[in-house]
Structure formats: C-alpha cells, structure tokens
Write a protein that holds these residues in place. Structure first.
Motif, PDB file in Angstrom:
ATOM      1  N   GLY A  36       0.862  -1.186   0.000  1.00  0.00           N
ATOM      2  CA  GLY A  36       0.000   0.000   0.000  1.00  0.00           C
ATOM      3  C   GLY A  36       0.889   1.223   0.000  1.00  0.00           C
ATOM      4  O   GLY A  36       1.790   1.333   0.830  1.00  0.00           O
ATOM      5  N   LEU A  37       0.706   2.129  -0.982  1.00  0.00           N
ATOM      6  CA  LEU A  37       1.511   3.348  -1.040  1.00  0.00           C
ATOM      7  C   LEU A  37       0.677   4.500  -0.491  1.00  0.00           C
ATOM      8  O   LEU A  37      -0.429   4.751  -0.970  1.00  0.00           O
ATOM      9  N   PHE A  38       1.218   5.181   0.524  1.00  0.00           N
ATOM     10  CA  PHE A  38       0.495   6.292   1.153  1.00  0.00           C
ATOM     11  C   PHE A  38       1.273   7.589   0.913  1.00  0.00           C
ATOM     12  O   PHE A  38       2.497   7.602   1.025  1.00  0.00           O
ATOM     13  N   PHE A  39       0.568   8.660   0.575  1.00  0.00           N
ATOM     14  CA  PHE A  39       1.222   9.952   0.325  1.00  0.00           C
ATOM     15  C   PHE A  39       0.607  10.991   1.243  1.00  0.00           C
ATOM     16  O   PHE A  39      -0.590  11.256   1.178  1.00  0.00           O
ATOM     17  N   ILE A  40       1.466  11.580   2.125  1.00  0.00           N
ATOM     18  CA  ILE A  40       0.974  12.604   3.042  1.00  0.00           C
ATOM     19  C   ILE A  40       1.915  13.807   3.000  1.00  0.00           C
ATOM     20  O   ILE A  40       3.055  13.685   2.533  1.00  0.00           O
ATOM     21  N   GLY A  41       1.441  14.954   3.450  1.00  0.00           N
ATOM     22  CA  GLY A  41       2.296  16.145   3.494  1.00  0.00           C
ATOM     23  C   GLY A  41       2.889  16.453   2.122  1.00  0.00           C
ATOM     24  O   GLY A  41       2.210  16.327   1.100  1.00  0.00           O
ATOM     25  N   ASP A  42       4.189  16.809   2.090  1.00  0.00           N
ATOM     26  CA  ASP A  42       4.835  17.137   0.818  1.00  0.00           C
ATOM     27  C   ASP A  42       4.956  15.921  -0.093  1.00  0.00           C
ATOM     28  O   ASP A  42       5.234  16.057  -1.286  1.00  0.00           O
ATOM     29  N   ILE A  77      -2.921   5.662  -1.832  1.00  0.00           N
ATOM     30  CA  ILE A  77      -3.795   6.484  -0.987  1.00  0.00           C
ATOM     31  C   ILE A  77      -3.144   7.847  -0.748  1.00  0.00           C
ATOM     32  O   ILE A  77      -1.953   7.929  -0.421  1.00  0.00           O
ATOM     33  N   VAL A  78      -3.931   8.914  -0.938  1.00  0.00           N
ATOM     34  CA  VAL A  78      -3.413  10.275  -0.783  1.00  0.00           C
ATOM     35  C   VAL A  78      -4.226  11.004   0.280  1.00  0.00           C
ATOM     36  O   VAL A  78      -5.448  10.870   0.325  1.00  0.00           O
ATOM     37  N   CYS A  79      -3.528  11.749   1.142  1.00  0.00           N
ATOM     38  CA  CYS A  79      -4.222  12.504   2.186  1.00  0.00           C
ATOM     39  C   CYS A  79      -4.903  13.716   1.565  1.00  0.00           C
ATOM     40  O   CYS A  79      -4.281  14.576   0.957  1.00  0.00           O
ATOM     41  N   GLN A  80      -6.222  13.775   1.736  1.00  0.00           N
ATOM     42  CA  GLN A  80      -7.042  14.839   1.143  1.00  0.00           C
ATOM     43  C   GLN A  80      -6.604  16.223   1.627  1.00  0.00           C
ATOM     44  O   GLN A  80      -6.441  17.145   0.832  1.00  0.00           O
ATOM     45  N   LEU A  93      -2.884  15.019 -10.527  1.00  0.00           N
ATOM     46  CA  LEU A  93      -2.043  13.845 -10.247  1.00  0.00           C
ATOM     47  C   LEU A  93      -1.886  12.960 -11.479  1.00  0.00           C
ATOM     48  O   LEU A  93      -2.758  12.912 -12.343  1.00  0.00           O
ATOM     49  N   SER A  94      -0.772  12.244 -11.518  1.00  0.00           N
ATOM     50  CA  SER A  94      -0.427  11.467 -12.725  1.00  0.00           C
ATOM     51  C   SER A  94      -1.004  10.057 -12.683  1.00  0.00           C
ATOM     52  O   SER A  94      -0.845   9.297 -13.627  1.00  0.00           O
ATOM     53  N   VAL A  95      -1.663   9.685 -11.570  1.00  0.00           N
ATOM     54  CA  VAL A  95      -2.157   8.306 -11.470  1.00  0.00           C
ATOM     55  C   VAL A  95      -3.442   8.327 -10.646  1.00  0.00           C
ATOM     56  O   VAL A  95      -3.670   9.247  -9.850  1.00  0.00           O
ATOM     57  N   ALA A  96      -4.305   7.315 -10.864  1.00  0.00           N
ATOM     58  CA  ALA A  96      -5.580   7.265 -10.129  1.00  0.00           C
ATOM     59  C   ALA A  96      -5.270   6.915  -8.677  1.00  0.00           C
ATOM     60  O   ALA A  96      -4.468   6.022  -8.403  1.00  0.00           O
ATOM     61  N   VAL A  97      -5.878   7.673  -7.766  1.00  0.00           N
ATOM     62  CA  VAL A  97      -5.584   7.444  -6.353  1.00  0.00           C
ATOM     63  C   VAL A  97      -6.879   7.423  -5.558  1.00  0.00           C
ATOM     64  O   VAL A  97      -7.936   7.776  -6.060  1.00  0.00           O
ATOM     65  N   GLU A  98      -6.752   6.974  -4.301  1.00  0.00           N
ATOM     66  CA  GLU A  98      -7.876   7.010  -3.363  1.00  0.00           C
ATOM     67  C   GLU A  98      -7.626   8.189  -2.421  1.00  0.00           C
ATOM     68  O   GLU A  98      -6.574   8.251  -1.778  1.00  0.00           O
ATOM     69  N   LEU A  99      -8.571   9.161  -2.386  1.00  0.00           N
ATOM     70  CA  LEU A  99      -8.414  10.332  -1.506  1.00  0.00           C
ATOM     71  C   LEU A  99      -9.077  10.041  -0.166  1.00  0.00           C
ATOM     72  O   LEU A  99     -10.260   9.699  -0.136  1.00  0.00           O
ATOM     73  N   ALA A 104      -9.352   8.556   8.165  1.00  0.00           N
ATOM     74  CA  ALA A 104      -9.619   7.357   7.362  1.00  0.00           C
ATOM     75  C   ALA A 104      -8.306   6.749   6.883  1.00  0.00           C
ATOM     76  O   ALA A 104      -8.135   5.527   6.829  1.00  0.00           O
ATOM     77  N   LEU A 105      -7.347   7.638   6.587  1.00  0.00           N
ATOM     78  CA  LEU A 105      -6.051   7.147   6.102  1.00  0.00           C
ATOM     79  C   LEU A 105      -5.355   6.337   7.195  1.00  0.00           C
ATOM     80  O   LEU A 105      -4.805   5.269   6.952  1.00  0.00           O
TER      81      LEU A 105
END
Lengths: 118, 96
Positions: A36-42, A77-80, A93-99, A104-105
């Motif tokens: 699972g790839l998670f993206f938060i903050g910067d 997964i990206v932090c809204q 964004l360059s790829v489909a993600v789950e916001l 929830a994250l």
C-alpha cells in the motif's frame, strides 16, 4: 503473504526518499507481497503530472507510478487535506488514487502488518 | 542589500516566514530547489506577505523539474545564469 504500507512524506527530487520508496514498493510487489503506497504532506508532490527532472539532472521516476498496476500495486492512498493545503486536486495527479481524510487514512494504514516511512 | 536563498519546502520548514520577517524593502528572495513549492501556497499565512514584496525570484529549472508551471506575475522567473548574475548584484547572499 505479508502486507507492507509505504508512507511518502517528502517532495520529489529535493531528496532521494521518493525514488527509494518506489523501489521498495516495486521489489515487495514483485515478491508477491501486498503493498500500500500512502502519500501525506509534501509527499503528495511526488504524484504531480508534467515533472521534468531531467532539467536538473534527476531521473524521472514519476513515470513509474503508472506501471504500479503491473506489479499488482493498486492501493495508492493520498491525504485529502495535504492535497488541498497545497492548492492541488485529484486532476493534478499522474495516477488514479484514493483520496482519504487523515483519520480514514490512519485506519487503512493500521490494516498493514508492516509500515515503512520515507 | 541581501539576497536570501530558500531551498526547503515552505510546507515543512519555517524558512520562508523567518526570511520574510528579516527582509528590508531592497532585499531579494530567491526560491530554489524545494522552496519553489511556495507557488502552491496561496492559502498559507505567509503568501500574502510574499505578494507585497518586490525582488521575489524563482529558479525556472527547479520549477519545471517538479511539474510546476503557473507562476504569479509578482515572482520573476530566472534561469541558472541569471541566478549567478543576481548573486553578484546583491551585497550579501544568505542561504537558508
């Protein structure tokens, strides 16, 4: 099978965190682990389209995000709030993600056996 | 006249707020490396201060590398060679 969550907190190109996180995801994926790839903050900046790091002699690994599905990695997964705070939206964004909202994250994060942060 | 060089993302470092507080009217501020993400800071408290300043520059190569293209008119885009010229026109250069 093990499950590993990889958290991205840093912007691309200013450091190599992003590249290393992506390499780990690809290796784990190729060994059949659930990733699972998670993206938060910067970290959300990693997913911006039209990056041209060649101009500063950096490798353009952002193209690899599109190849993740071939490694059976489709949990991105990206932090809204992080996105909104930076004046960005899903279509940047360059790829489909789950916001997801931060809470929830966190809940999703807890479902993984291993958590690594970059 | 001082030229302030900012290199870290304003979303995860205080540099921009601190350097703005230190700047005189005739000082300059150059956004480079991850500091170029300041372009995405419209809702941030320090953005308004940035807008009221003259002498705000941004390094074009670092912008392109990160996929940032829209730059407001109050920030002047410079390339590496103009960046070098800038460092010669100011009396001091401070790296944050």
């Amino acid at each position: 099978m093990q499950s590993i969550a990889i958290i991205n907190r840093h912007a691309p190109h200013g450091s190599s965190h992003g590249q290393e996180a992506l390499d780990l995801a690809l290796v784990a994926g190729s060994f059949g682990q659930e990733v699972g790839l998670f993206f938060i903050g910067d970290g959300v900046f990693q997913l911006l389209r039209q990056q041209q790091p060649e101009t500063i002699l950096r490798k353009n690994y952002s193209k690899t995000f599109a190849a993740l599905e071939f490694y059976d990695i489709n949990t991105i997964i990206v932090c809204q709030d992080s996105l909104k705070e930076r004046g960005l939206g899903e279509d940047d964004l360059s790829v489909a993600v789950e916001l997801l909202s931060p809470t929830a994250l966190t809940t999703r994060l807890k479902q993984f056996q291993h958590i690594v942060s970059f | 006249m001082i030229l302030h060089l900012l290199r870290s993302s304003p979303f995860s470092a205080l540099d921009i707020a601190q350097s703005l507080a230190l700047m005189d009217q005739d000082d300059g501020l150059l956004l480079m490396q991850d500091a170029v993400y300041a372009l995405q800071g419209q809702d941030q408290p320090w953005f308004e201060q940035l807008q009221q300043r003259q002498g705000i520059y941004i390094l074009k190569e670092d912008m392109q590398a990160r996929g940032l293209s829209h730059c407001p008119s109050f920030i002047e885009q410079v390339d590496y060679s103009k960046f070098v010229t800038l460092t010669l026109t100011f009396d001091q250069v401070v790296t944050w």
